[in-house]
Design a protein around this motif. Structure first.
Motif, PDB file in Angstrom:
ATOM      1  N   THR A 103      -7.155  11.155  -1.911  1.00 25.34           N
ATOM      2  CA  THR A 103      -8.156  11.362  -2.957  1.00 25.34           C
ATOM      3  C   THR A 103      -7.782  10.638  -4.249  1.00 25.34           C
ATOM      4  O   THR A 103      -8.616  10.514  -5.152  1.00 25.34           O
ATOM      5  CB  THR A 103      -8.314  12.865  -3.257  1.00 25.34           C
ATOM      6  OG1 THR A 103      -7.030  13.415  -3.628  1.00 25.34           O
ATOM      7  CG2 THR A 103      -8.852  13.609  -2.041  1.00 25.34           C
ATOM      8  N   CYS A 104      -6.554  10.173  -4.311  1.00 24.41           N
ATOM      9  CA  CYS A 104      -6.097   9.444  -5.501  1.00 24.41           C
ATOM     10  C   CYS A 104      -5.159   8.333  -5.066  1.00 24.41           C
ATOM     11  O   CYS A 104      -4.160   8.591  -4.386  1.00 24.41           O
ATOM     12  CB  CYS A 104      -5.389  10.404  -6.467  1.00 24.41           C
ATOM     13  SG  CYS A 104      -4.780   9.618  -7.976  1.00 24.41           S
ATOM     14  N   HIS A 105      -5.505   7.112  -5.412  1.00 23.58           N
ATOM     15  CA  HIS A 105      -4.665   5.972  -5.030  1.00 23.58           C
ATOM     16  C   HIS A 105      -4.819   4.872  -6.068  1.00 23.58           C
ATOM     17  O   HIS A 105      -5.940   4.446  -6.381  1.00 23.58           O
ATOM     18  CB  HIS A 105      -5.063   5.449  -3.652  1.00 23.58           C
ATOM     19  CG  HIS A 105      -4.227   4.282  -3.207  1.00 23.58           C
ATOM     20  ND1 HIS A 105      -2.942   4.425  -2.715  1.00 23.58           N
ATOM     21  CD2 HIS A 105      -4.486   2.947  -3.196  1.00 23.58           C
ATOM     22  CE1 HIS A 105      -2.450   3.231  -2.411  1.00 23.58           C
ATOM     23  NE2 HIS A 105      -3.365   2.326  -2.700  1.00 23.58           N
ATOM     24  N   HIS A 162       0.834  -1.203   0.000  1.00 23.01           N
ATOM     25  CA  HIS A 162       0.000   0.000   0.000  1.00 23.01           C
ATOM     26  C   HIS A 162       0.872   1.257   0.000  1.00 23.01           C
ATOM     27  O   HIS A 162       0.588   2.231  -0.716  1.00 23.01           O
ATOM     28  CB  HIS A 162      -0.926  -0.009   1.212  1.00 23.01           C
ATOM     29  CG  HIS A 162      -1.878   1.150   1.261  1.00 23.01           C
ATOM     30  ND1 HIS A 162      -3.038   1.198   0.526  1.00 23.01           N
ATOM     31  CD2 HIS A 162      -1.829   2.328   1.954  1.00 23.01           C
ATOM     32  CE1 HIS A 162      -3.667   2.331   0.754  1.00 23.01           C
ATOM     33  NE2 HIS A 162      -2.957   3.038   1.619  1.00 23.01           N
ATOM     34  N   GLN A 163       1.939   1.230   0.795  1.00 22.66           N
ATOM     35  CA  GLN A 163       2.857   2.369   0.831  1.00 22.66           C
ATOM     36  C   GLN A 163       3.599   2.517  -0.495  1.00 22.66           C
ATOM     37  O   GLN A 163       3.833   3.631  -0.968  1.00 22.66           O
ATOM     38  CB  GLN A 163       3.851   2.198   1.987  1.00 22.66           C
ATOM     39  CG  GLN A 163       3.227   2.294   3.366  1.00 22.66           C
ATOM     40  CD  GLN A 163       2.535   3.628   3.601  1.00 22.66           C
ATOM     41  OE1 GLN A 163       3.063   4.682   3.253  1.00 22.66           O
ATOM     42  NE2 GLN A 163       1.345   3.578   4.181  1.00 22.66           N
ATOM     43  N   GLU A 164       3.952   1.394  -1.084  1.00 26.14           N
ATOM     44  CA  GLU A 164       4.628   1.433  -2.378  1.00 26.14           C
ATOM     45  C   GLU A 164       3.682   1.982  -3.450  1.00 26.14           C
ATOM     46  O   GLU A 164       4.118   2.682  -4.375  1.00 26.14           O
ATOM     47  CB  GLU A 164       5.103   0.034  -2.758  1.00 26.14           C
ATOM     48  CG  GLU A 164       6.130   0.000  -3.872  1.00 26.14           C
ATOM     49  CD  GLU A 164       7.430   0.685  -3.522  1.00 26.14           C
ATOM     50  OE1 GLU A 164       7.987   1.371  -4.424  1.00 26.14           O
ATOM     51  OE2 GLU A 164       7.898   0.560  -2.372  1.00 26.14           O
ATOM     52  N   ASP A 165       2.400   1.680  -3.313  1.00 24.37           N
ATOM     53  CA  ASP A 165       1.406   2.220  -4.245  1.00 24.37           C
ATOM     54  C   ASP A 165       1.301   3.738  -4.122  1.00 24.37           C
ATOM     55  O   ASP A 165       1.022   4.430  -5.108  1.00 24.37           O
ATOM     56  CB  ASP A 165       0.036   1.588  -3.980  1.00 24.37           C
ATOM     57  CG  ASP A 165      -0.038   0.153  -4.481  1.00 24.37           C
ATOM     58  OD1 ASP A 165       0.705  -0.178  -5.412  1.00 24.37           O
ATOM     59  OD2 ASP A 165      -0.840  -0.626  -3.932  1.00 24.37           O
ATOM     60  N   HIS A 166       1.519   4.260  -2.907  1.00 28.54           N
ATOM     61  CA  HIS A 166       1.536   5.710  -2.726  1.00 28.54           C
ATOM     62  C   HIS A 166       2.641   6.330  -3.582  1.00 28.54           C
ATOM     63  O   HIS A 166       2.417   7.343  -4.258  1.00 28.54           O
ATOM     64  CB  HIS A 166       1.752   6.056  -1.246  1.00 28.54           C
ATOM     65  CG  HIS A 166       0.482   6.300  -0.496  1.00 28.54           C
ATOM     66  ND1 HIS A 166      -0.551   5.407  -0.476  1.00 28.54           N
ATOM     67  CD2 HIS A 166       0.073   7.358   0.256  1.00 28.54           C
ATOM     68  CE1 HIS A 166      -1.540   5.877   0.258  1.00 28.54           C
ATOM     69  NE2 HIS A 166      -1.193   7.065   0.707  1.00 28.54           N
ATOM     70  N   ALA A 214      10.565  -3.445   4.435  1.00 26.22           N
ATOM     71  CA  ALA A 214       9.586  -2.768   5.289  1.00 26.22           C
ATOM     72  C   ALA A 214       8.764  -3.765   6.098  1.00 26.22           C
ATOM     73  O   ALA A 214       8.259  -3.438   7.173  1.00 26.22           O
ATOM     74  CB  ALA A 214       8.663  -1.898   4.432  1.00 26.22           C
ATOM     75  N   SER A 215       8.641  -4.994   5.592  1.00 25.37           N
ATOM     76  CA  SER A 215       7.847  -6.029   6.272  1.00 25.37           C
ATOM     77  C   SER A 215       8.691  -6.928   7.159  1.00 25.37           C
ATOM     78  O   SER A 215       8.161  -7.843   7.790  1.00 25.37           O
ATOM     79  CB  SER A 215       7.125  -6.891   5.223  1.00 25.37           C
ATOM     80  OG  SER A 215       6.387  -6.091   4.344  1.00 25.37           O
ATOM     81  N   GLY A 216      10.002  -6.687   7.177  1.00 25.03           N
ATOM     82  CA  GLY A 216      10.882  -7.524   7.984  1.00 25.03           C
ATOM     83  C   GLY A 216      11.098  -8.897   7.389  1.00 25.03           C
ATOM     84  O   GLY A 216      11.388  -9.863   8.106  1.00 25.03           O
TER      85      GLY A 216
END
Length: 265
Positions: free
Chosen positions: A47-49, A5-9, A136-138
């Motif tokens: 507002t955009c993802h 999800h963070q990478e999608d940002h 990031a997920s260990g």
């Protein structure tokens, strides 16, 4: 998936920034940085993802497609209404059609269909993004314990093999072969260790009174025998790792009966 999800940002910010920059029809570095800052503000407000990497991971887990097959998939090869994706070229040289589950179709509908490819991710960008998500997920990124993108394919086949062993009727070896795209069915024998529990459950059901009632088994010369209605193919029965426990004076010994089958043959 939280890391995805963070990478999608980052992906959305990058893509939106490029779009805003192109709309300005400018070539200056200042305008590029300004467009990127504006895109960052829009993305941070949720507002955009674009769930590009979240959808990519789920696509791998739900279809068992190879990485190259997924990255080459085009929108004109996808039928969201019929829940299929056609792969004209695969590793084994044969085309195949992927079944798309309803929840995967819902994810794909969230992706922009403005380009030619479903997942317009450069290979090098995907490799670096995958490392960032794992870190990031260990999750290990080095050595034999590292998680590779190809491991998602193995996990997908494992899930289907396990689900099939616990589903009435189950999935035959041909079903699993069609899902995985393996040309040689012997490559699927590595997944048979997942099925013994489910196979035992299906055998219990077939040999039960209910199984006899519905013709899954019959009494022949005093012995209960399976019929075709049991939907338990000989290939599955012969490849399943069945074990027995031999009680001794001080311990138990577990024996794999496949060795005896081979010796008897």
């Amino acid at each position: 998936m939280a890391a995805a999800h963070q990478e999608d940002h980052l992906w959305t910010e990058r893509s939106l920034g490029q779009q805003l920059f192109d709309d300005q029809q400018s070539t200056t570095k200042y305008q590029r940085l300004k467009a990127r800052a504006e895109a960052r503000k829009i993305v941070s407000s949720e507002t955009c993802h674009v769930p590009m990497f979240a959808s990519f991971i789920q696509f791998q887990l739900m279809t068992a497609a190879r990485r190259s097959e997924t990255l080459k998939l085009k929108w004109n090869q996808v039928d969201l209404d019929r829940q299929t994706a056609f792969l004209p070229e695969t590793k084994n040289g044969r085309p195949r059609t992927l079944p798309l589950r309803a929840d995967l179709v819902a994810l794909l509908r969230e992706l922009p269909q403005t380009g030619e490819y479903v997942f317009p991710i450069p290979v090098d960008y995907l490799r670096k993004a995958w490392l960032r998500m794992c870190e990031a997920s260990g999750i290990e990124t080095l050595g034999s314990e590292r998680l590779r993108i190809h491991d998602l394919r193995h996990e997908a086949i494992s899930r289907v093999a396990e689900a099939g062993s616990q589903t009435p009727g189950g999935f035959s070896l041909l079903d699993l072969q069609a899902f995985s795209g393996h040309r040689d069915p012997r490559m699927l024998l590595r997944y048979t260790h997942l099925t013994p529990t489910g196979l035992a459950t299906r055998l219990d059901a077939a040999f039960s009174e209910c199984g006899l009632k519905y013709g899954k088994a019959v009494i022949y010369r005093g012995r209960t025998r399976l019929t075709e209605k049991a939907e338990l193919p000989m290939s599955e029965l012969m490849s399943a790792p069945i074990t027995i426990a031999i009680e001794g004076n001080s311990n138990q010994k577990v024996v794999d009966l496949r060795a005896y089958r081979k010796a008897a043959a």
